[in-house]
Design a protein around this motif. Structure first.
Motif, PDB file in Angstrom:
ATOM      1  N   GLU B 105      33.578   5.758 -15.354  1.00 50.42           N
ATOM      2  CA  GLU B 105      33.850   5.717 -13.913  1.00 50.42           C
ATOM      3  C   GLU B 105      34.356   4.355 -13.474  1.00 50.42           C
ATOM      4  OE1 GLU B 105      30.198   6.992 -12.055  1.00 50.42           O
ATOM      5  OE2 GLU B 105      30.075   8.736 -13.384  1.00 50.42           O
ATOM      6  N   SER B 106      33.837   3.314 -14.134  1.00 50.41           N
ATOM      7  CA  SER B 106      34.260   1.959 -13.788  1.00 50.41           C
ATOM      8  C   SER B 106      33.862   1.034 -14.926  1.00 50.41           C
ATOM      9  CB  SER B 106      33.556   1.495 -12.499  1.00 50.41           C
ATOM     10  OG  SER B 106      32.182   1.263 -12.773  1.00 50.41           O
ATOM     11  N   ARG B 107      34.452  -0.146 -14.924  1.00 52.50           N
ATOM     12  CA  ARG B 107      34.148  -1.162 -15.935  1.00 52.50           C
ATOM     13  C   ARG B 107      32.652  -1.515 -15.892  1.00 52.50           C
ATOM     14  NH1 ARG B 107      34.111  -6.519 -15.976  1.00 52.50           N
ATOM     15  NH2 ARG B 107      34.612  -7.528 -17.969  1.00 52.50           N
ATOM     16  N   GLU B 108      32.114  -1.686 -14.690  1.00 48.16           N
ATOM     17  CA  GLU B 108      30.724  -2.099 -14.549  1.00 48.16           C
ATOM     18  C   GLU B 108      29.797  -1.017 -15.100  1.00 48.16           C
ATOM     19  OE1 GLU B 108      33.053  -2.164 -12.133  1.00 48.16           O
ATOM     20  OE2 GLU B 108      33.373  -4.293 -12.584  1.00 48.16           O
ATOM     21  N   GLN B 109      30.070   0.220 -14.660  1.00 51.73           N
ATOM     22  CA  GLN B 109      29.218   1.334 -15.085  1.00 51.73           C
ATOM     23  C   GLN B 109      29.211   1.440 -16.615  1.00 51.73           C
ATOM     24  OE1 GLN B 109      31.239   4.340 -16.125  1.00 51.73           O
ATOM     25  NE2 GLN B 109      29.823   6.057 -15.829  1.00 51.73           N
ATOM     26  N   ALA B 129      37.525   9.667 -20.792  1.00 48.27           N
ATOM     27  CA  ALA B 129      38.620   9.106 -20.002  1.00 48.27           C
ATOM     28  C   ALA B 129      39.496  10.237 -19.460  1.00 48.27           C
ATOM     29  CB  ALA B 129      39.449   8.165 -20.864  1.00 48.27           C
ATOM     30  N   TYR B 130      39.506  11.365 -20.169  1.00 49.24           N
ATOM     31  CA  TYR B 130      40.212  12.571 -19.721  1.00 49.24           C
ATOM     32  C   TYR B 130      39.160  13.663 -19.640  1.00 49.24           C
ATOM     33  CZ  TYR B 130      44.294   9.897 -21.157  1.00 49.24           C
ATOM     34  OH  TYR B 130      45.234   8.909 -21.283  1.00 49.24           O
ATOM     35  N   GLU B 144      44.247   6.344 -19.187  1.00 49.42           N
ATOM     36  CA  GLU B 144      44.365   5.186 -20.092  1.00 49.42           C
ATOM     37  C   GLU B 144      43.515   4.004 -19.628  1.00 49.42           C
ATOM     38  OE1 GLU B 144      48.327   4.068 -21.204  1.00 49.42           O
ATOM     39  OE2 GLU B 144      47.596   2.603 -22.669  1.00 49.42           O
ATOM     40  N   LYS B 145      43.362   3.866 -18.343  1.00 51.52           N
ATOM     41  CA  LYS B 145      42.490   2.785 -17.851  1.00 51.52           C
ATOM     42  C   LYS B 145      41.074   2.961 -18.423  1.00 51.52           C
ATOM     43  CE  LYS B 145      40.515   0.802 -13.692  1.00 51.52           C
ATOM     44  NZ  LYS B 145      40.108   1.132 -12.312  1.00 51.52           N
ATOM     45  N   GLY B 146      40.630   4.193 -18.478  1.00 53.80           N
ATOM     46  CA  GLY B 146      39.309   4.465 -19.045  1.00 53.80           C
ATOM     47  C   GLY B 146      39.261   4.107 -20.522  1.00 53.80           C
ATOM     48  N   LEU B 147      40.341   4.388 -21.233  1.00 57.47           N
ATOM     49  CA  LEU B 147      40.385   4.043 -22.665  1.00 57.47           C
ATOM     50  C   LEU B 147      40.284   2.527 -22.858  1.00 57.47           C
ATOM     51  CD1 LEU B 147      43.275   6.426 -23.861  1.00 57.47           C
ATOM     52  CD2 LEU B 147      40.807   6.735 -24.217  1.00 57.47           C
ATOM     53  N   VAL B 162      33.555   7.100 -29.150  1.00 56.01           N
ATOM     54  CA  VAL B 162      33.980   8.493 -29.256  1.00 56.01           C
ATOM     55  C   VAL B 162      34.408   8.946 -27.866  1.00 56.01           C
ATOM     56  CG1 VAL B 162      31.595   9.413 -28.983  1.00 56.01           C
ATOM     57  CG2 VAL B 162      33.382  10.841 -29.984  1.00 56.01           C
ATOM     58  N   THR B 163      35.580   9.571 -27.784  1.00 55.56           N
ATOM     59  CA  THR B 163      36.061  10.035 -26.477  1.00 55.56           C
ATOM     60  C   THR B 163      36.921  11.266 -26.674  1.00 55.56           C
ATOM     61  OG1 THR B 163      36.920   9.246 -24.353  1.00 55.56           O
ATOM     62  CG2 THR B 163      38.202   8.678 -26.301  1.00 55.56           C
ATOM     63  N   GLU B 164      36.953  12.069 -25.628  1.00 54.34           N
ATOM     64  CA  GLU B 164      37.593  13.380 -25.751  1.00 54.34           C
ATOM     65  C   GLU B 164      39.101  13.302 -25.584  1.00 54.34           C
ATOM     66  OE1 GLU B 164      35.730  16.403 -23.388  1.00 54.34           O
ATOM     67  OE2 GLU B 164      37.235  17.918 -23.954  1.00 54.34           O
ATOM     68  N   VAL B 165      39.780  14.147 -26.346  1.00 53.24           N
ATOM     69  CA  VAL B 165      41.228  14.289 -26.184  1.00 53.24           C
ATOM     70  C   VAL B 165      41.478  15.747 -25.793  1.00 53.24           C
ATOM     71  CG1 VAL B 165      41.512  14.620 -28.688  1.00 53.24           C
ATOM     72  CG2 VAL B 165      43.477  13.982 -27.301  1.00 53.24           C
ATOM     73  N   ILE B 166      42.324  15.945 -24.765  1.00 54.97           N
ATOM     74  CA  ILE B 166      42.466  17.301 -24.221  1.00 54.97           C
ATOM     75  C   ILE B 166      43.895  17.822 -24.293  1.00 54.97           C
ATOM     76  CG2 ILE B 166      40.488  17.080 -22.652  1.00 54.97           C
ATOM     77  CD1 ILE B 166      42.487  16.576 -20.380  1.00 54.97           C
ATOM     78  N   ASP B 167      44.789  17.024 -24.844  1.00 54.87           N
ATOM     79  CA  ASP B 167      46.200  17.418 -24.857  1.00 54.87           C
ATOM     80  C   ASP B 167      46.792  16.893 -26.172  1.00 54.87           C
ATOM     81  OD1 ASP B 167      48.965  17.583 -24.439  1.00 54.87           O
ATOM     82  OD2 ASP B 167      48.795  17.125 -22.303  1.00 54.87           O
TER      83      ASP B 167
END
Lengths: 337, 337, 337, 337
Positions: B105-109, B129-130, B144-147, B162-167
């Motif tokens: 959600e944010s850099r701090e979080q 991130a997606y 991408e900002k989330g990445l 680990v992060t989700e890819v949806i496309d």
């Protein structure tokens, strides 16, 4: 949305919840029951995230009041949407029949089927060029070659073409050949794909996921509608249950319920919903009697040679008999075929 | 595969079926029972399409003998696969803990969560991130900002990502930031995406679809493995049932069954499997006791502020308590944490 | 209960609904939202029948606020119920193990099993004298002869006896032999039987129906409790889902959730929940780790000779190994075995 | 039955399995495949218990070849069974309509409904005197008083009576009043009750359990048929699925499938299958179009006053409209009403 507090919730916890709701731009109304306090939310509760509220101290659970879909809802658009495409209407008084093989296997197979279903009374030809298959070792479709064969069949017969798209990247290519883009059951929750077909501004046939609720199906439609693409056709194709004698369970309740909840046209797919060709005819008649706006049916010239879904495909002769048997049922419910 | 003929099947129909099987390169063996004739197939029955046979005249049904997955099967690869990535092993004697928020959600979080889960004992940071969301009006992720924020958290803490890819189109981009690509439950049947992550040659965390069978999950793994990408981690995250008091039903049977059928590591996701933070701790302990190789758990610094899945997220302090409670359970089943 | 009115509801329709609610002895509180009017009910909404209200003109639907179970609820009885019977306690710090064959087949078979499970650490012997079988052609149990054999095994070993009762008429007879009356999964909704065991004032082991919700299970307990019979032991034994690799799906979430919603003890039955003896041990460990108060496990001296449920029965030697493996798990969650 | 051996099965294990099968009076036929050995069983495999075989060393699993039902099967009795009772036939060319309230509430309510449904075209009056209710605090029926009111309604109108029996002990009493004994969905697996109605030699309306497969339903019919009571009427009334917008999911596939697998008449219950009166009419039409032999429908003079199932009951006027709308559908599929 309504918020139900725990029996032991404190005054401070309640005040916190109220502050949060007000901070989100909504008002509240408090009901002090004998056993529970309930907070009703005034204003547009759709904007509130129920999970945030549910996680707050003192909250037992939240209850949605509004259905989450809006553009797909009949409240939003009370009259029936009729999807028009090159002289064919879906959702009007006349029923629509889409038919053809599961997969485009060859020019001969497709053209033979196209002529047969046209003659029997179909208006749209189905056939997959890109096939989502459970096994990586199964036939995955003829790809663009399949699309070209579909276009040739349209030229020869005047049938419109519906074919599945399985990758957002392929939407422009498939759109160049097809009249209707199909979102298959396995991709109903593939939001990248829903966005892509929403942007494509082409008619979309949206099949219900085998594991998806009616609400989720209408939310998937909402994705497409939210791009201003209003030509969405819903399709009930059976859901997964504990029953194993059939491939899926046709949710016949969904047909009138979708017509009631939404303004979008509703088709039924008795081939996938049963998985057995012997059941396709009676279940087709049931779907029309229940108020479906049409059917999508698998037809193959030699089902025992089909590379996929042969067990649920009709021969052209049986398909013609089925269409004949549907006419009096259509009339019985005030429709024409 | 075995073919069961109808009671009334004729000799000519039987001969046709045999001819078809032989034409596909297999042999047959006939059993004439009192009530039914059965045709056993000799040779590699996996090559045969059961639907073609089922559609032939005189055939009642076919029965598969072999499991359809091969590379994912323990028959094919008897010893456990241990997925290694930058000093962390998944599937070995040591359990793996992945934790973090549902969405970045944010850099701090994210940084606050990353430090907290690292300190509590996690080795991998999760965060979307997606986001695949049921509603088009819900938060869809920082993209991408989330990445970039995830990569920064890795820098700061040494945790893997680990992060989700949806496309499929986004696989190269996500691969540039993430250590492990996650296929979410809604995309387990998205074959275009499975092909793309198979080709990416990156470790993949494959979540079970919410209404997918164990066999379908192993077939989805087979898609990835068939590209020569052997670093697949399976994840049981609950299935959809008729029960409504919980978000999903954790299929705890699947944990030991997957370990028995396959050589791939198996994680459990108690956050999605329950949807209620109060149940996360006991169900985490159950998964470890059942033989899971690790857990993926949602942790959020202020769950009541989370933009998604707040109701199932743990606060960092509760997560630390959970990890402490897991250590004796891990030891009780001969594992370390 | 909350009543949600239709968008188009008239003032007269609303007044009718209010009059009906007041006539039933409850008060109302009206919330006029932007899109919907909501009527909150003040007083004991449990007395109102939601279906009557839902059928009134202008009503969209009703939403229950209170859980329908009362005596089974932890709100009603905050501390854990410990069921005591002849020196054995169910629901206390010490775990309880019930074990034995699916069916009593012979004196030899039962006595051999009884001694073996006693030695391994069980406190209660299970065995069916009346068997509910899907087929009328399957073995239906030894009836009273089976009960006499069970009583003899109790004499010899000191184990308590749990056995199923399938007909209200047989409750007195079965009560004369058994320490605990079992209501099987197929009879969880057999209210005539629930009444009969409620009146019998004997401890009852109530198994969850294979497609019953947690709420329905607690309502079945409520039937028994409403007769003043408080010695009810709940048992999660797996639910029916779409998965076919296992006989049922153990709903491990139900274990901590039942402990949270109710004060009654909760056992788990890993034999029926999996249907495969290879999965019984890991799923047993999972149930204990999740907080179950004990287990009921099928053990047979020669599972391959068993007349029912052989595939899910453990040999005595494996059962003894399982019990040994459970001790450290029990300790890890603060229990003893 | 076919027995599939494990890949690593030894010769001695195979010999053991064969010896066991032969000892049970059957022959074997061995197929040595490339990856698995398969043992086909010659003779009456129905006598073999698959679980005993599955538990033997070296066995991977068994595969049933024959459907387990026999007397209920169309193989056993190829022509349609027509159940005849006092001038009414169920299963013939003419459709049968059963209608009435969920529960008998009072003399006035029942007689008013009876006259109304008679006039609209029903041949059988339904109404429960003994009600299986989820809650012990709900109305449980008028018991024998309700039976007497039903008998009075028969006197007045000439309608036949169908009513539910919930306890084996009550079968003689209910038989003294009712023309058809109903086994409700919650009792489909109540074998003590199935035996009792089998012995009663009265026509039985057997409703599918909400959690029961088609095979289990036919096995429940088999229980009744095995007592020589051949007058069994099957009834599809919806199954439990993940969908929550409707009370149950009408399994419309089951209607033609039951007609194909069995010779027994098949009714549909659209009231329970949907739970919403607005869906009763379209789903009724669907059931007739799918080949059902009739319907059982809830009708109540004031649904908003009904003590149970009000939300799914039709008013008499709507019921009469429904019957009128069914006539052309019946004709369209070659039936009369």
């Amino acid at each position: 949305m309504i918020v139900i507090l725990k029996q032991e919730a404190t005054r401070a916890q309640m005040d916190n919840v109220i502050a949060r709701i007000e901070q989100m731009g909504c008002g509240v109304e408090i009901s002090q029951g004998e056993e529970r306090t309930i907070i009703g939310i005034i204003g547009n509760g759709r904007r509130l995230d129920h999970e945030q509220i549910e996680r707050m101290a003192g909250v037992e659970r939240t209850v949605p009041i509004m259905r989450p879909f809006k553009r797909a809802s009949r409240d939003f658009h009370p009259s029936d949407t009729v999807v028009k495409l090159n002289g064919v209407s879906v959702g009007g008084q006349q029923l629509i029949i889409m038919a053809g093989p599961c997969a485009v296997e060859s020019r001969e197979q497709l053209l033979e089927t196209a002529h047969a279903v046209k003659e029997a009374g179909a208006q749209v030809l189905r056939g997959g060029a890109y096939k989502p298959r459970t096994s990586p070792y199964s036939f995955q479709g003829l790809a663009e070659k399949g699309l070209r064969i579909l276009a040739e069949a349209r030229e020869e017969t005047g049938l419109l073409i519906v074919t599945e798209v399985i990758d957002p990247y392929l939407v422009p290519l498939v759109s160049a050949y097809a009249d209707i883009l199909q979102i298959g059951a396995r991709n109903m929750h593939n939001y990248a794909l829903l966005h892509a077909v929403g942007e494509a501004q082409r008619p979309v046939l949206l099949k219900r996921g085998m594991m998806s609720t009616i609400e989720e199906m209408l939310m998937a439609a909402e994705y497409i509608l939210s791009h201003g693409n209003n030509r969405v056709i819903l399709c009930e194709r059976g859901i997964r249950t504990f029953e194993t004698y059939t491939r899926n369970t046709m949710d016949i309740n969904a047909v009138p319920l979708l017509k009631q909840l939404s303004h979008l046209p509703v088709l039924a797919d008795p081939s996938h919903a049963t998985g057995k060709w012997e059941l396709v005819a009676p279940v087709s008649r049931a779907a029309i009697a229940a108020g479906a706006d049409g059917l999508i049916i698998e037809v193959h010239p030699q089902p025992e040679e089909a590379v996929s879904d042969g067990a649920q495909s009709l021969k052209p002769s049986r398909f013609a008999e089925l269409i004949d048997s549907l006419r009096p049922v259509a009339e019985a419910v005030g429709r024409t075929l």
